[in-house]
Design a protein around this motif. Sequence first.
Motif, PDB file in Angstrom:
ATOM      1  N   GLY A 323      30.829  48.594  11.772  1.00 52.50           N
ATOM      2  CA  GLY A 323      31.544  49.846  11.951  1.00 52.50           C
ATOM      3  C   GLY A 323      31.872  50.065  13.414  1.00 52.50           C
ATOM      4  O   GLY A 323      31.729  49.178  14.252  1.00 52.50           O
ATOM      5  N   LEU A 324      32.323  51.258  13.727  1.00 57.44           N
ATOM      6  CA  LEU A 324      32.584  51.610  15.113  1.00 57.44           C
ATOM      7  C   LEU A 324      31.247  51.721  15.843  1.00 57.44           C
ATOM      8  O   LEU A 324      30.325  52.383  15.360  1.00 57.44           O
ATOM      9  CB  LEU A 324      33.335  52.946  15.183  1.00 57.44           C
ATOM     10  CG  LEU A 324      33.973  53.287  16.523  1.00 57.44           C
ATOM     11  CD1 LEU A 324      35.110  52.316  16.823  1.00 57.44           C
ATOM     12  CD2 LEU A 324      34.479  54.711  16.523  1.00 57.44           C
ATOM     13  N   MET A 325      31.132  51.059  16.982  1.00 56.25           N
ATOM     14  CA  MET A 325      29.839  50.956  17.644  1.00 56.25           C
ATOM     15  C   MET A 325      29.939  51.379  19.109  1.00 56.25           C
ATOM     16  O   MET A 325      30.111  50.542  20.005  1.00 56.25           O
ATOM     17  CB  MET A 325      29.317  49.514  17.534  1.00 56.25           C
ATOM     18  CG  MET A 325      29.031  49.118  16.098  1.00 56.25           C
ATOM     19  SD  MET A 325      28.580  47.379  15.895  1.00 56.25           S
ATOM     20  CE  MET A 325      30.187  46.600  16.107  1.00 56.25           C
ATOM     21  N   PRO A 326      29.858  52.688  19.382  1.00 51.41           N
ATOM     22  CA  PRO A 326      29.887  53.148  20.777  1.00 51.41           C
ATOM     23  C   PRO A 326      28.713  52.591  21.570  1.00 51.41           C
ATOM     24  O   PRO A 326      27.603  52.445  21.047  1.00 51.41           O
ATOM     25  CB  PRO A 326      29.776  54.674  20.643  1.00 51.41           C
ATOM     26  CG  PRO A 326      30.212  54.981  19.236  1.00 51.41           C
ATOM     27  CD  PRO A 326      29.763  53.801  18.431  1.00 51.41           C
ATOM     28  N   VAL A 327      28.969  52.251  22.820  1.00 52.13           N
ATOM     29  CA  VAL A 327      27.939  51.717  23.700  1.00 52.13           C
ATOM     30  C   VAL A 327      27.578  52.773  24.738  1.00 52.13           C
ATOM     31  O   VAL A 327      28.453  53.256  25.472  1.00 52.13           O
ATOM     32  CB  VAL A 327      28.429  50.442  24.410  1.00 52.13           C
ATOM     33  CG1 VAL A 327      27.367  49.935  25.386  1.00 52.13           C
ATOM     34  CG2 VAL A 327      28.785  49.368  23.386  1.00 52.13           C
ATOM     35  N   SER A 328      26.319  53.162  24.779  1.00 54.16           N
ATOM     36  CA  SER A 328      25.843  54.102  25.783  1.00 54.16           C
ATOM     37  C   SER A 328      25.346  53.306  26.984  1.00 54.16           C
ATOM     38  O   SER A 328      24.455  52.461  26.854  1.00 54.16           O
ATOM     39  CB  SER A 328      24.703  54.965  25.231  1.00 54.16           C
ATOM     40  OG  SER A 328      25.161  55.785  24.179  1.00 54.16           O
ATOM     41  N   ILE A 329      25.928  53.575  28.155  1.00 52.62           N
ATOM     42  CA  ILE A 329      25.588  52.841  29.362  1.00 52.62           C
ATOM     43  C   ILE A 329      24.574  53.647  30.165  1.00 52.62           C
ATOM     44  O   ILE A 329      24.788  54.832  30.445  1.00 52.62           O
ATOM     45  CB  ILE A 329      26.857  52.551  30.190  1.00 52.62           C
ATOM     46  CG1 ILE A 329      27.814  51.703  29.340  1.00 52.62           C
ATOM     47  CG2 ILE A 329      26.512  51.834  31.488  1.00 52.62           C
ATOM     48  CD1 ILE A 329      29.192  51.552  29.921  1.00 52.62           C
TER      49      ILE A 329
END
Length: 388
Positions: A323-329
């Motif tokens: 799925g859509l996988m946002p990356v938290s930096i």
Amino acid sequence: MSPIIIIGAGLAGWTTAREFRKLDTTTPVMLITLDSGDFYAKPSLSNAFAQGRAPAQLVSTPAAKMAETLDVKLLAHTRVEAMNPATRTIATSQGDFGYSQLVLATGAQPIRVPVAGDAADRVHSVNSLDDFSAFHARLTDPQATGKHVLIMGAGLIGCEFANDLATAGHQVTVADPATGPMAALLPLEASAQLRDALAALGVAWHFGATVKSVNLATDAGAQDSALRVELSNGHAAHVDIVLSAIGLRADTALAQAAGLACERGIVVDAALQSSSPHIYALGDGAQYASADNRTLPYVMPIMSAARALAATLAGTRTEVVFGLMPVSIKTPALPLVVVAPAPGTPGDWRNGEPGLWQFMGAQGQARGFVLAGKQTSRRVEQAKLILA
């Protein structure tokens, strides 16, 4: 009955074992790893200094406890030397073993670029708990009084380490051939804001520059620092430690030697099967057909892949769906959440309001986003726009 054998005790390996045990409690499982097998969150390696956490404190579950809980036979500190797909056997430093199914969770290795100098072998990379332990020991060595760290690479990991080390009170210099931090991932304005936020912590930037040489510091200006680093732009600095954070490359050596198809990673189909029956791969070492033949070096893809693979190993062929996988930096100086557009997607970045950038496709549809600062709370809202 030959066991299911998992090679690798990182997040991919242990999560596959855990998800499989939810579906099958009787089939024998063996997990083989070159390290201790202790379970830890790899992302914690790049923000441990600011939290004052020593290497031992990063272990969330000791290997023995993991093995007991999941009813897994663990072979720690064991090297896998070869695989034979025809006979379904592997050769290891502790003997040969047969398998019913084999899972390659071999991960990735740090990219190392050639560096001149008599101390080039002292450049550190941090890609495991053992790596972090060595780095931590060097940086906390009482003789390293300057605590000046030079980081090679201003990508995601380099920026996370720069933020962490600067917050912990260390002097930090970063060199990168690009024009700004995370230049390949962020729009220009977001990159500039991250540059300025980390500079406010004391991070010194050298863009358009690479490390030319690392030598033992023997000149009069060395003081207590151990190394003298020269950059391609002519800048020279005395530092205590050099950290290479240039990136990772899938570890395909074992798979290639066994004749498996490998490109950027071990090539797997939608059900994570390699080019050889009964051999599967996931994690940083896999090249996913379900992701346009890309490697996906983040936590969320590993979790999705492990759940799908566990079902397949338990007898129900299951294709992984990412799925859509946002990356938290992890850059607290400027928190960021990123959904990058797929490589080659036509379009451009647009800054609609402070702290919000959207990548708009050729037809005017959202294909990615970057959120900065307080705007990171809008990740769900922005994700819905892409999924619409």
